[in-house]
Design a protein around this motif. Structure first.
Motif, mmCIF file in Angstrom:
data_model
loop_
_atom_site.group_PDB
_atom_site.id
_atom_site.type_symbol
_atom_site.label_atom_id
_atom_site.label_comp_id
_atom_site.label_asym_id
_atom_site.label_seq_id
_atom_site.Cartn_x
_atom_site.Cartn_y
_atom_site.Cartn_z
ATOM 1 N N ALA A 69 46.975 45.007 35.227
ATOM 2 C CA ALA A 69 46.020 43.957 34.884
ATOM 3 C C ALA A 69 46.193 42.733 35.769
ATOM 4 C CB ALA A 69 46.175 43.576 33.412
ATOM 5 N N MET A 72 44.550 43.461 38.947
ATOM 6 C CA MET A 72 43.103 43.351 38.767
ATOM 7 C C MET A 72 42.671 41.886 38.779
ATOM 8 S SD MET A 72 42.637 46.227 35.755
ATOM 9 C CE MET A 72 40.881 45.897 35.494
ATOM 10 N N GLN A 73 43.408 41.048 38.064
ATOM 11 C CA GLN A 73 43.088 39.625 38.028
ATOM 12 C C GLN A 73 43.154 39.013 39.419
ATOM 13 O OE1 GLN A 73 44.505 36.153 35.137
ATOM 14 N NE2 GLN A 73 46.139 36.672 36.571
ATOM 15 N N VAL A 85 39.996 35.608 33.383
ATOM 16 C CA VAL A 85 39.690 37.000 33.048
ATOM 17 C C VAL A 85 40.558 37.486 31.901
ATOM 18 C CG1 VAL A 85 41.298 37.905 34.781
ATOM 19 C CG2 VAL A 85 39.388 39.321 34.019
ATOM 20 N N ILE A 87 41.576 41.254 30.010
ATOM 21 C CA ILE A 87 41.529 42.695 30.296
ATOM 22 C C ILE A 87 42.222 43.469 29.184
ATOM 23 C CG2 ILE A 87 42.300 44.518 31.886
ATOM 24 C CD1 ILE A 87 42.293 42.309 34.106
ATOM 25 N N ASP A 88 41.611 44.559 28.751
ATOM 26 C CA ASP A 88 42.262 45.497 27.846
ATOM 27 C C ASP A 88 41.762 46.895 28.179
ATOM 28 O OD1 ASP A 88 44.199 45.832 25.906
ATOM 29 O OD2 ASP A 88 42.819 45.682 24.224
ATOM 30 N N SER A 100 46.674 45.350 30.333
ATOM 31 C CA SER A 100 46.336 44.320 29.349
ATOM 32 C C SER A 100 46.774 42.954 29.844
ATOM 33 C CB SER A 100 47.016 44.633 28.007
ATOM 34 O OG SER A 100 46.583 43.745 27.009
ATOM 35 N N PRO A 190 39.018 40.674 24.421
ATOM 36 C CA PRO A 190 39.059 42.049 24.921
ATOM 37 C C PRO A 190 39.562 43.034 23.870
ATOM 38 C CG PRO A 190 39.821 40.559 26.622
ATOM 39 C CD PRO A 190 39.657 39.730 25.377
ATOM 40 N N THR A 260 32.180 46.391 30.086
ATOM 41 C CA THR A 260 32.904 47.059 29.008
ATOM 42 C C THR A 260 32.360 48.463 28.827
ATOM 43 O OG1 THR A 260 31.462 46.570 27.094
ATOM 44 C CG2 THR A 260 32.905 44.790 27.866
ATOM 45 N N VAL A 277 36.693 44.274 30.433
ATOM 46 C CA VAL A 277 37.013 43.164 31.330
ATOM 47 C C VAL A 277 36.003 42.061 31.055
ATOM 48 C CG1 VAL A 277 37.332 42.383 33.699
ATOM 49 C CG2 VAL A 277 37.902 44.758 33.086
ATOM 50 N N SER A 279 34.988 37.927 31.612
ATOM 51 C CA SER A 279 35.297 36.862 32.573
ATOM 52 C C SER A 279 34.450 35.625 32.366
ATOM 53 C CB SER A 279 35.116 37.363 34.017
ATOM 54 O OG SER A 279 33.744 37.409 34.390
ATOM 55 N N VAL A 298 38.119 46.283 38.764
ATOM 56 C CA VAL A 298 38.068 47.572 38.064
ATOM 57 C C VAL A 298 38.396 48.726 39.010
ATOM 58 C CG1 VAL A 298 36.600 49.171 36.740
ATOM 59 C CG2 VAL A 298 36.451 46.706 36.349
#
Length: 306
Positions: A69, A72-73, A85, A87-88, A100, A190, A260, A277, A279, A298
């Motif tokens: 995660a 990703m961020q 952001v 995320i889960d 997460s 999330p 999502t 996700v 944001s 993603v």
């Protein structure tokens, strides 16, 4: 479409409340080895099961679930500086958190709230919704049609929809908008959105489940308002099956962009992963830049989705 399909041994994802956090647990069929999935915030480098734990219980993913995660961020913020952001990502077959970060932080839902509007509307229709309602809900979800959402929001009593669905699903951080006319300003996390997808696949009546998943699977590239919906999950996870609900909203102080949905890597497990996700991006960020940022984040999930 059937609900989330289980592999052998069969498993279902469920919740155990622990100190205000939520732990995902895989519950195995009788005779099958048990598996315990730590909560999103418990796993860490070098963590192992307690010495007193039964031999059949093993911690899944004994490394920090924030690692992917965070990557990703970083990718999202590199493409859209100043973005916040949440995320889960959960493997629904085992209940294991894959990625997460800020999973309990609140964000605007934008059109993701249409999942709750759809569930509430269909619930009011009983076991089998009428053709007109079926058509409206399908169009609202697949084309993210705001006009239909406005109609169903008013019919359902505006924020009363959120109150009913929070109680029905057991959401812990989703709240109705301060301005009851602005359904997109519903707040959620999330983790709550993952819970909504769980409810759709595991609890909602079959007719409701199949209608919603069918509409999300058939999401149109171009939404009713002309927006390209193929950012984040649809653009990043090519070659995989998906059923998505995207969200976007432009405010004076910021823009909201959410991707999502449920993603599968094989035909027998079409909805194996729940991916959320959310944001908040700086005001004035162009939609192409904002969407590309979520897609960049993603995309990093490819290696984690087996």
């Amino acid at each position: 479409m059937s609900s989330i399909q289980a592999r052998t041994p069969r498993a279902r994802w469920s919740w155990i409340a622990t100190g205000g956090l939520v732990a995902m647990v895989a519950v195995s069929a009788p005779g099958a080895p048990a598996a315990f999935a730590t909560s999103h915030d418990q796993a860490g480098p070098g963590r192992t099961p307690e010495a007193t734990a039964p031999a059949a219980v093993a911690v899944l993913h004994p490394i920090s679930v924030t690692a992917i995660a965070q990557q990703m961020q970083t990718a999202i913020q590199a493409a859209s500086p100043g973005t916040t952001v949440g995320i889960d990502v959960v493997d629904t077959m085992t209940g294991t958190a894959i990625a997460s970060l800020n999973a309990d932080q609140r964000f605007y839902t934008a059109s993701v709230v249409k999942l709750l509007i759809a569930l509430d509307t269909l619930g009011s229709q009983g076991a089998q919704p009428d053709p007109d309602t079926t058509a409206k809900v399908t169009q609202m979800l697949s084309a993210s049609d705001d006009d239909i959402a406005d109609q169903l929001w008013e019919i359902g009593g505006n924020d009363a929809i959120i109150d009913r669905m929070v109680a029905a699903i057991g959401l812990t951080a989703t709240t109705a908008p301060e301005d009851t006319a602005q359904w997109g300003e519903t707040l959620t996390t999330p983790r709550d959105v993952v819970a909504i997808f769980h409810y759709i696949t595991a609890t909602a009546p079959a007719a409701t489940r199949d209608l919603i998943l069918g509409a999300l699977r058939d999401t149109a590239r171009t939404a009713a308002d002309g927006t390209d919906q193929f950012f984040g999950i649809p653009d990043a996870l090519t070659g995989k099956t998906w059923a998505v609900k995207q969200g976007w909203m432009d405010l004076n102080s910021s823009i909201t962009l959410d991707t999502t949905g449920l993603v599968g890597t094989s035909p027998d497990q079409p909805y194996r992963y729940a991916i959320v996700v959310l944001s908040t991006q700086p005001a004035g960020t162009s939609w192409p830049v904002a969407g590309a940022a979520l897609t960049a984040g993603v995309t990093l999930l490819h290696a984690a989705l087996k």
